[in-house]
Design a protein around this motif. Structure first.
Motif, PDB file in Angstrom:
ATOM      1  N   ALA A 423       0.811  -1.217   0.000  1.00 55.58           N
ATOM      2  CA  ALA A 423       0.000   0.000   0.000  1.00 55.58           C
ATOM      3  C   ALA A 423       0.845   1.268   0.000  1.00 55.58           C
ATOM      4  CB  ALA A 423      -0.946   0.002   1.205  1.00 55.58           C
ATOM      5  N   SER A 424       2.099   1.174   0.422  1.00 54.35           N
ATOM      6  CA  SER A 424       2.933   2.377   0.522  1.00 54.35           C
ATOM      7  C   SER A 424       3.968   2.483  -0.593  1.00 54.35           C
ATOM      8  CB  SER A 424       3.653   2.400   1.883  1.00 54.35           C
ATOM      9  OG  SER A 424       4.500   1.271   2.020  1.00 54.35           O
ATOM     10  N   SER A 425       4.063   1.479  -1.457  1.00 58.14           N
ATOM     11  CA  SER A 425       5.129   1.467  -2.472  1.00 58.14           C
ATOM     12  C   SER A 425       5.002   2.630  -3.459  1.00 58.14           C
ATOM     13  CB  SER A 425       5.136   0.131  -3.221  1.00 58.14           C
ATOM     14  OG  SER A 425       3.877  -0.104  -3.825  1.00 58.14           O
ATOM     15  N   ALA A 426       3.776   2.967  -3.867  1.00 64.55           N
ATOM     16  CA  ALA A 426       3.607   4.075  -4.829  1.00 64.55           C
ATOM     17  C   ALA A 426       4.036   5.393  -4.203  1.00 64.55           C
ATOM     18  CB  ALA A 426       2.144   4.142  -5.284  1.00 64.55           C
ATOM     19  N   HIS A 427       3.611   5.630  -2.959  1.00 68.15           N
ATOM     20  CA  HIS A 427       4.003   6.874  -2.282  1.00 68.15           C
ATOM     21  C   HIS A 427       5.508   6.899  -2.040  1.00 68.15           C
ATOM     22  CE1 HIS A 427       3.713  10.418   0.127  1.00 68.15           C
ATOM     23  NE2 HIS A 427       4.072   9.811   1.250  1.00 68.15           N
ATOM     24  N   PHE A 428       6.115   5.758  -1.769  1.00 68.72           N
ATOM     25  CA  PHE A 428       7.559   5.665  -1.566  1.00 68.72           C
ATOM     26  C   PHE A 428       8.311   6.134  -2.816  1.00 68.72           C
ATOM     27  CE2 PHE A 428      11.302   2.960  -2.346  1.00 68.72           C
ATOM     28  CZ  PHE A 428      12.125   3.340  -1.289  1.00 68.72           C
ATOM     29  N   LEU A 429       7.885   5.665  -3.976  1.00 70.67           N
ATOM     30  CA  LEU A 429       8.573   6.038  -5.228  1.00 70.67           C
ATOM     31  C   LEU A 429       8.438   7.524  -5.522  1.00 70.67           C
ATOM     32  CD1 LEU A 429       7.566   2.969  -7.434  1.00 70.67           C
ATOM     33  CD2 LEU A 429       9.826   3.464  -6.458  1.00 70.67           C
ATOM     34  N   GLU A 430       7.333   8.132  -5.056  1.00 72.18           N
ATOM     35  CA  GLU A 430       7.125   9.562  -5.298  1.00 72.18           C
ATOM     36  C   GLU A 430       8.072  10.438  -4.483  1.00 72.18           C
ATOM     37  OE1 GLU A 430       3.055  10.181  -4.367  1.00 72.18           O
ATOM     38  OE2 GLU A 430       2.287   9.192  -6.172  1.00 72.18           O
ATOM     39  N   LEU A 431       8.721   9.842  -3.460  1.00 73.80           N
ATOM     40  CA  LEU A 431       9.637  10.619  -2.617  1.00 73.80           C
ATOM     41  C   LEU A 431      10.958  10.933  -3.325  1.00 73.80           C
ATOM     42  CD1 LEU A 431       9.185   8.637   0.744  1.00 73.80           C
ATOM     43  CD2 LEU A 431       8.097  10.797   0.110  1.00 73.80           C
TER      44      LEU A 431
END
Length: 494
Positions: A423-431
């Motif tokens: 669930a957090s992988s997409a937000h992680f890549l946006e960092l």
């Protein structure tokens, strides 16, 4: 804390009376559930005897009452209609074997994964179901079908029901020598008989006189076709039975402030269902209403459960004329009090104070339990709670960014915090900003936990993005576990 057995004469007397009280409440429920499943009422009573007695003797939760439960009866109506009672008995045996396997694999501890809001919804939903089930006693069969009672019959039914509830509520303020539910049932029963009050009785539901249950293997072909017919129903029965049992198990632990043995309870429940099916009885599981009656009457040991089970058999063999005269109003009144005491009224006060997601879970599980069944409600509640948990943790991932050096030697370091999972992988890549970063970047994972394959894929994707941009990404600070996960997936951190 472990379960302690009480052997004093006072405790023995209290548990015997609690078991007797509970047996009165078991009879109408088991008859009604048998009728719902379109089975002979004696099958429900035989099932209650075997399941209640065996789980009381061998189970892991003294004080909890099991019997032929409606939640399990509802799921096999189609099977009985299409294939008959013998296929149903084979299904009960198979469901018991599945329960035994569940207990043998020590999966009872999975109940710990049920969130507290789901427990509250489960309790509230079953309390409403218990109350609604009693409304059937206020209907009678006519040529035009079931109709609500009217006039004098309705007034008598309401009066006796209210009298039963008042006795149950007020008697503990006068004396605690006798369980209030037992005093109410016996008192209202004697009043209706001595005063000649014409009101529906237990005998109007079904005749409960019968003989000893006899061993007989279900008369079904032992082949693959039979297995294909009964397996889906057996699995569903096992799931529903285990869920209701383990949730009632947790509730009993809380009420008694003791700790039971869930895996042992699953094994005993499985064995009880196998025996019940082989002796012509219905399948069953823990019954929250009857458990609350037992606990409220002082039943804390195995004695109360054994007495309740044995009394069912005595009712069938010897005491049916007396038991059949018990007014349904008395039993309905006791169950209305049980529903009132079971409902977690405190959950209504906290709905506005707990997080909205938890409030939604409480309401959703309650409503789904009432309109569908327990298994669907609990699974929906767990899914909602799990999705909420994943969403909250996905939003918490963040990264500190720091630059070191100047010019061509400048290095940008990312220090992410949190858990990296699906669930957090997409937000992680946006960092990260591979295009705008210097030629060398560092991913410092000392505060990052890689939880699943999505996390590995996210790190791999990030490395590929920097490679396509002609830049390097060095991964540092990995724990031994996270490094092993990456290497196993073929990702070699620089």
């Amino acid at each position: 804390m472990t379960i302690a057995a009480s052997f004093s004469p006072r405790d023995l007397r209290q548990n015997v009376l609690a078991g007797l009280t509970t047996s009165f409440a078991l009879v109408p429920e088991c008859i009604a559930f048998a009728l719902v499943a379109q089975l002979n009422p004696l099958m429900g009573l035989y099932g209650a005897f075997f399941i209640c007695t065996i789980t009381a003797v061998f189970g892991g939760r003294p004080g909890m009452i099991s019997g032929a439960a409606g939640s399990m009866a509802v799921v096999i109506v189609a099977l009985v209609t299409q294939h008959g009672a013998q296929y149903f008995l084979a299904t009960v045996v198979l469901s018991g074997l599945i329960m035994l396997l569940f207990g043998a694999l020590r999966l009872g501890k999975l109940v710990r994964m049920v969130p507290h809001p789901v427990m509250l919804g489960f309790v509230n939903g079953l309390a409403i179901v218990i109350a609604l089930a009693q409304l059937e006693h206020f209907r009678h069969d006519t040529a035009a079908g079931p109709q609500w009672l009217r006039g004098a019959p309705l007034a008598i039914m309401l009066g006796l029901t209210l009298l039963t509830m008042l006795v149950t509520w007020l008697l503990p303020r006068v004396t605690k020598a006798v369980p209030p539910a037992l005093a109410a049932i016996v008192g209202v029963g004697l009043l209706s008989q001595l005063a000649g009050i014409d009101t529906p009785t237990l005998g109007d539901m079904a005749k409960i006189a019968g003989g000893l249950p006899m061993f007989e293997f279900p008369k079904v072909p032992l082949d693959l076709e039979t297995f294909k017919v009964i397996a889906p129903y057996a699995l569903l029965m096992a799931i529903v039975g285990l869920l209701e049992t383990l949730l009632t198990f947790n509730l009993t632990d809380e009420i008694t402030a003791t700790r039971g043995q869930p895996n042992r309870e699953c094994l005993a429940l499985g064995a009880a269902n196998v025996v019940s099916g082989l002796f012509g009885g219905m399948g069953g599981c823990a019954m929250i209403g009857q458990t609350m009656i037992n606990l409220g009457s002082g039943g804390r040991s195995r004695v109360s459960g054994v007495v309740a089970g044995v009394m069912i058999l005595l009712f069938i063999l010897f005491l049916s004329p007396a038991i059949e005269r018990i007014p349904l109003a008395a039993l309905a009144g006791v169950m209305f009090v049980v529903a009132q005491e079971t409902f977690a009224w405190g959950s209504l006060r906290v709905l506005g104070r707990v997080p909205k997601n938890d409030a939604i879970v409480i309401v959703a599980v309650t409503v789904i339990t009432v309109f569908t069944d327990l298994a669907v409600a609990v699974l929906c509640g767990i899914v909602i709670a799990a999705l909420n948990f994943a969403w909250q943790h996905a939003r918490e991932i963040r990264a500190d960014v720091a630059d070191a050096g100047e010019g061509e030697g400048r290095v940008r370091t990312y220090l992410p915090h949190g858990t990296l999972f699906f669930a957090s992988s997409a937000h992680f890549l946006e960092l990260f900003d591979p295009q705008g970063d210097p030629r060398q970047a560092v991913l410092d994972c000392r505060h990052l936990r890689l939880a699943d394959h999505s996390a590995i894929a996210a790190v791999q994707t990030l490395c590929e993005r920097y490679a396509r941009a002609g830049k390097g990404l060095r991964v540092t600070g990995l724990s031994a576990r996270c490094r092993e996960l990456l290497q196993r997936a073929g990702v070699e951190p620089a």
